[in-house]
Design a protein around this motif. Structure first.
Motif, PDB file in Angstrom:
ATOM      1  N   TYR A  31       0.836  -1.204   0.000  1.00  0.00           N
ATOM      2  CA  TYR A  31       0.000   0.000   0.000  1.00  0.00           C
ATOM      3  C   TYR A  31       0.869   1.252   0.000  1.00  0.00           C
ATOM      4  O   TYR A  31       2.033   1.227   0.434  1.00  0.00           O
ATOM      5  CB  TYR A  31      -0.911   0.015   1.221  1.00  0.00           C
ATOM      6  CG  TYR A  31      -1.900  -1.124   1.268  1.00  0.00           C
ATOM      7  CD1 TYR A  31      -2.937  -1.210   0.344  1.00  0.00           C
ATOM      8  CD2 TYR A  31      -1.803  -2.121   2.230  1.00  0.00           C
ATOM      9  CE1 TYR A  31      -3.844  -2.258   0.379  1.00  0.00           C
ATOM     10  CE2 TYR A  31      -2.699  -3.170   2.276  1.00  0.00           C
ATOM     11  CZ  TYR A  31      -3.723  -3.227   1.350  1.00  0.00           C
ATOM     12  OH  TYR A  31      -4.619  -4.272   1.385  1.00  0.00           O
ATOM     13  N   ALA A  35      -0.282   8.037   0.940  1.00  0.00           N
ATOM     14  CA  ALA A  35      -1.704   8.195   0.630  1.00  0.00           C
ATOM     15  C   ALA A  35      -2.570   7.724   1.794  1.00  0.00           C
ATOM     16  O   ALA A  35      -3.622   8.308   2.075  1.00  0.00           O
ATOM     17  CB  ALA A  35      -2.053   7.404  -0.635  1.00  0.00           C
ATOM     18  N   GLY A  36      -2.108   6.681   2.486  1.00  0.00           N
ATOM     19  CA  GLY A  36      -2.860   6.156   3.625  1.00  0.00           C
ATOM     20  C   GLY A  36      -2.962   7.162   4.757  1.00  0.00           C
ATOM     21  O   GLY A  36      -4.051   7.404   5.290  1.00  0.00           O
ATOM     22  N   GLN A  38      -2.469  10.378   4.506  1.00  0.00           N
ATOM     23  CA  GLN A  38      -3.207  11.550   4.028  1.00  0.00           C
ATOM     24  C   GLN A  38      -4.712  11.300   4.126  1.00  0.00           C
ATOM     25  O   GLN A  38      -5.467  12.186   4.540  1.00  0.00           O
ATOM     26  CB  GLN A  38      -2.817  11.860   2.581  1.00  0.00           C
ATOM     27  CG  GLN A  38      -3.446  13.151   2.060  1.00  0.00           C
ATOM     28  CD  GLN A  38      -2.960  13.504   0.665  1.00  0.00           C
ATOM     29  OE1 GLN A  38      -2.192  12.763   0.062  1.00  0.00           O
ATOM     30  NE2 GLN A  38      -3.398  14.644   0.161  1.00  0.00           N
ATOM     31  N   ALA A  39      -5.128  10.084   3.760  1.00  0.00           N
ATOM     32  CA  ALA A  39      -6.544   9.724   3.873  1.00  0.00           C
ATOM     33  C   ALA A  39      -6.982   9.703   5.337  1.00  0.00           C
ATOM     34  O   ALA A  39      -8.094  10.123   5.677  1.00  0.00           O
ATOM     35  CB  ALA A  39      -6.792   8.363   3.236  1.00  0.00           C
ATOM     36  N   ASN A  42      -7.359  13.350   6.381  1.00  0.00           N
ATOM     37  CA  ASN A  42      -8.561  13.928   5.785  1.00  0.00           C
ATOM     38  C   ASN A  42      -9.830  13.378   6.439  1.00  0.00           C
ATOM     39  O   ASN A  42     -10.820  14.101   6.589  1.00  0.00           O
ATOM     40  CB  ASN A  42      -8.593  13.647   4.280  1.00  0.00           C
ATOM     41  CG  ASN A  42      -7.523  14.411   3.523  1.00  0.00           C
ATOM     42  OD1 ASN A  42      -7.034  15.432   4.006  1.00  0.00           O
ATOM     43  ND2 ASN A  42      -7.146  13.916   2.348  1.00  0.00           N
ATOM     44  N   GLY A  43      -9.793  12.107   6.816  1.00  0.00           N
ATOM     45  CA  GLY A  43     -10.955  11.491   7.448  1.00  0.00           C
ATOM     46  C   GLY A  43     -11.202  11.986   8.861  1.00  0.00           C
ATOM     47  O   GLY A  43     -12.304  11.823   9.404  1.00  0.00           O
ATOM     48  N   ASN A 306     -11.952   6.558   6.571  1.00  0.00           N
ATOM     49  CA  ASN A 306     -11.767   7.155   5.249  1.00  0.00           C
ATOM     50  C   ASN A 306     -10.679   6.460   4.436  1.00  0.00           C
ATOM     51  O   ASN A 306     -10.595   6.658   3.221  1.00  0.00           O
ATOM     52  CB  ASN A 306     -11.410   8.641   5.404  1.00  0.00           C
ATOM     53  CG  ASN A 306     -11.410   9.396   4.095  1.00  0.00           C
ATOM     54  OD1 ASN A 306     -12.368   9.302   3.325  1.00  0.00           O
ATOM     55  ND2 ASN A 306     -10.342  10.137   3.830  1.00  0.00           N
ATOM     56  N   MET A 307      -9.853   5.643   5.076  1.00  0.00           N
ATOM     57  CA  MET A 307      -8.725   5.034   4.379  1.00  0.00           C
ATOM     58  C   MET A 307      -9.143   4.080   3.258  1.00  0.00           C
ATOM     59  O   MET A 307      -8.565   4.137   2.162  1.00  0.00           O
ATOM     60  CB  MET A 307      -7.814   4.334   5.392  1.00  0.00           C
ATOM     61  CG  MET A 307      -7.056   5.297   6.287  1.00  0.00           C
ATOM     62  SD  MET A 307      -6.116   4.477   7.586  1.00  0.00           S
ATOM     63  CE  MET A 307      -4.858   3.640   6.637  1.00  0.00           C
ATOM     64  N   GLU A 310     -10.562   6.462   0.284  1.00  0.00           N
ATOM     65  CA  GLU A 310      -9.681   7.399  -0.411  1.00  0.00           C
ATOM     66  C   GLU A 310      -8.378   6.762  -0.879  1.00  0.00           C
ATOM     67  O   GLU A 310      -7.822   7.165  -1.903  1.00  0.00           O
ATOM     68  CB  GLU A 310      -9.381   8.589   0.510  1.00  0.00           C
ATOM     69  CG  GLU A 310      -8.688   9.748  -0.168  1.00  0.00           C
ATOM     70  CD  GLU A 310      -8.567  10.961   0.747  1.00  0.00           C
ATOM     71  OE1 GLU A 310      -7.464  11.512   0.833  1.00  0.00           O
ATOM     72  OE2 GLU A 310      -9.584  11.343   1.372  1.00  0.00           O
ATOM     73  N   ALA A 311      -7.885   5.768  -0.130  1.00  0.00           N
ATOM     74  CA  ALA A 311      -6.577   5.191  -0.466  1.00  0.00           C
ATOM     75  C   ALA A 311      -6.621   3.688  -0.729  1.00  0.00           C
ATOM     76  O   ALA A 311      -5.591   3.094  -1.069  1.00  0.00           O
ATOM     77  CB  ALA A 311      -5.589   5.482   0.669  1.00  0.00           C
ATOM     78  N   ASN A 315      -9.052  -0.314   6.917  1.00  0.00           N
ATOM     79  CA  ASN A 315      -8.912   0.462   8.155  1.00  0.00           C
ATOM     80  C   ASN A 315      -8.418  -0.377   9.319  1.00  0.00           C
ATOM     81  O   ASN A 315      -8.078   0.153  10.369  1.00  0.00           O
ATOM     82  CB  ASN A 315     -10.229   1.161   8.512  1.00  0.00           C
ATOM     83  CG  ASN A 315     -11.395   0.201   8.593  1.00  0.00           C
ATOM     84  OD1 ASN A 315     -11.208  -1.009   8.699  1.00  0.00           O
ATOM     85  ND2 ASN A 315     -12.612   0.726   8.536  1.00  0.00           N
TER      86      ASN A 315
END
Length: 348
Positions: A31, A35-36, A38-39, A42-43, A306-307, A310-311, A315
Motif C-alpha cells: 500500500y 496516501a494512507g 493523508q486519507a 482527511n478522514g 476514510n482510508m 480514499e486510499a 482500516n
C-alpha cells in the motif's frame, strides 16, 4: 534527565515507533503509506463534519480512560470499565425515555443516573476487594459479562417490550444540540465533551490537591504503611472503585444521551471500556495525558474510516498501529533504558 521529562518522552516515542512500524507494514503489504496517512488525516480533520465526529469519539474515550487511570493511580486494576459503561448507558436511557420533565431537570437526572449506576456496579468489586481480599481483576472481568446480559434482558423486557432496541430518548434528556449540528454540518458532536473535560479536571484536583486524594494514592502505594499511619484502607479501596465506576458510567451516558440517543440489544461489548485501558496506559494515568491520548485514539478511529474510500487501504491497519503503540508503551522499560543510556552519554 528528570523523571518528569522521561515520563513525557516515553509515550511520545511509543507513538512514533507505532506509526513507524505501521508504515513499514503498509509498505510491505503493497500500500501507499503516504496516501494512507493523508486519507487518515482527511478522514479526521479534512472536513468540519469529520472533526465533529472526532470530538464525539474522543468524549467517551476521555471518561473511560479516566476511569481506568483513577483506579491505576490508587493501586487498583479496574478492568470492568466496559461493564460499568454499559449499565450507565442503559440507566441514562431508562431515565431519558421514562420521565417527562423540563430539560433543566431531565438531562442532569439522566446523567446522574448513569454515574450512580456505574458507581454501584464498581462498588461490588471494591467491596469484595476490601472485605474479602478478592482480586478486583477477576471480579471486574466477570462483571463485564454480567452487565452485558443483565442489560440486554432489561432492554428486552423493560425498555423495548420484546424488541431489539429502546425508544429514542426525549429531547429534554439529549446532549445533542442544534448549535453543534449547525457548527459541524450535522455531526453527532454534543455537550458531553465539556462534561469529559470537567471530569478530567476533577480527577486531577482530587488526586493532586486534596487530602483524600493523597490517602487514595498512599493506600494504592502501600496498604500496610497506610494502615499503620491511621488511614482507613478498606474505605479508601471502595471509594476508589466507586469514583472510577462513576467516570465509566458517565462514559455510557455520553453514548446513550449523545451519540445514539437510545440503547439496543448488544451481541458483544462496545469496546470503548477496553479502549479506555489503552488510553490510560498511553496517557501515563494522568488527567492531561488521558485527554491527549483520547484525542489521538479518537482521531485514528474516525480517520481510519476514510482510508478504504480514499486510499484503498483497509482500516484494520489503524487497529494494528494502535496495537503497536500500546505494545511500545507496555515495553516502556526498553524505551526508558535507551533514554537513560543516551542521557548518560550526553552527560559525559
Amino acid at each position: 534527565m528528570s523523571s518528569r521529562m522521561r515520563n513525557i518522552l516515553i509515550p511520545i516515542i511509543a507513538v512514533l515507533l507505532g506509526v513507524l512500524v505501521g508504515t513499514i507494514i503498509m509498505i510491505v503489504s503493497g500500500y501507499d503509506a503516504v496516501a494512507g496517512f493523508q486519507a487518515l488525516w482527511n478522514g479526521a480533520f479534512g472536513d468540519i463534519y469529520f472533526t465533529g465526529e472526532v470530538v464525539r469519539q474522543v468524549t467517551p474515550y476521555i471518561l473511560a480512560g479516566l476511569a481506568v487511570a483513577f483506579a491505576f493511580r490508587t493501586g487498583l486494576f479496574n478492568i470492568g470499565v466496559e461493564g460499568q459503561l454499559i449499565v450507565g448507558w442503559v440507566a441514562a436511557v431508562w431515565v431519558g425515555v421514562s420521565f417527562d420533565l423540563p430539560k433543566i431537570f431531565h438531562l442532569p437526572l439522566a446523567v446522574l443516573a448513569a454515574a450512580v449506576a456505574g458507581a454501584l456496579w464498581a462498588f461490588i468489586p471494591g467491596y469484595l476487594k476490601a472485605k474479602f481480599r478478592v482480586h478486583e481483576v477477576i471480579v471486574t472481568i466477570m462483571l463485564n459479562y454480567t452487565a452485558l446480559h443483565i442489560t440486554n434482558h432489561f432492554i428486552r423486557t423493560v425498555l423495548s417490550d420484546g424488541k431489539e432496541r429502546s425508544e429514542n430518548i426525549a429531547t429534554t434528556a439529549s446532549l445533542r444540540s442544534p448549535f453543534f449540528e449547525g457548527l459541524t454540518e450535522y455531526s453527532r458532536m454534543h455537550w458531553g465533551i465539556f462534561i469529559a473535560i470537567i471530569c478530567a479536571i476533577i480527577m486531577w484536583f482530587i488526586l493532586e490537591k486534596t487530602t483524600r486524594g493523597f490517602e487514595l494514592r498512599a493506600v494504592g502505594f502501600n496498604e500496610h504503611a497506610s494502615q499503620y499511619a491511621g488511614m482507613n484502607v478498606k474505605q479508601n479501596i471502595i471509594l476508589s472503585m466507586v469514583i472510577s465506576g462513576t467516570f465509566a458510567g458517565l462514559a455510557g451516558a455520553m453514548e446513550g444521551l449523545g451519540t445514539f440517543g437510545y440503547t439496543a440489544i448488544k451481541g458483544g461489548f462496545t469496546g470503548v471500556g477496553f479502549d479506555g485501558i489503552a488510553v490510560a496506559l498511553l496517557g501515563a494515568n494522568t488527567a492531561i495525558g488521558v485527554v491527549l491520548a483520547a484525542i489521538l485514539f479518537g482521531s485514528l478511529k474516525v480517520g481510519a474510516l476514510n482510508m478504504p474510500l480514499e486510499a484503498g487501504i483497509p482500516n484494520e491497519l489503524v487497529d494494528i498501529i494502535i496495537a503497536l503503540i500500546i505494545f511500545f508503551v507496555a515495553s516502556s522499560y526498553i524505551i526508558r533504558w535507551f533514554i537513560d543510556r543516551i542521557s548518560k552519554k550526553g552527560a559525559k
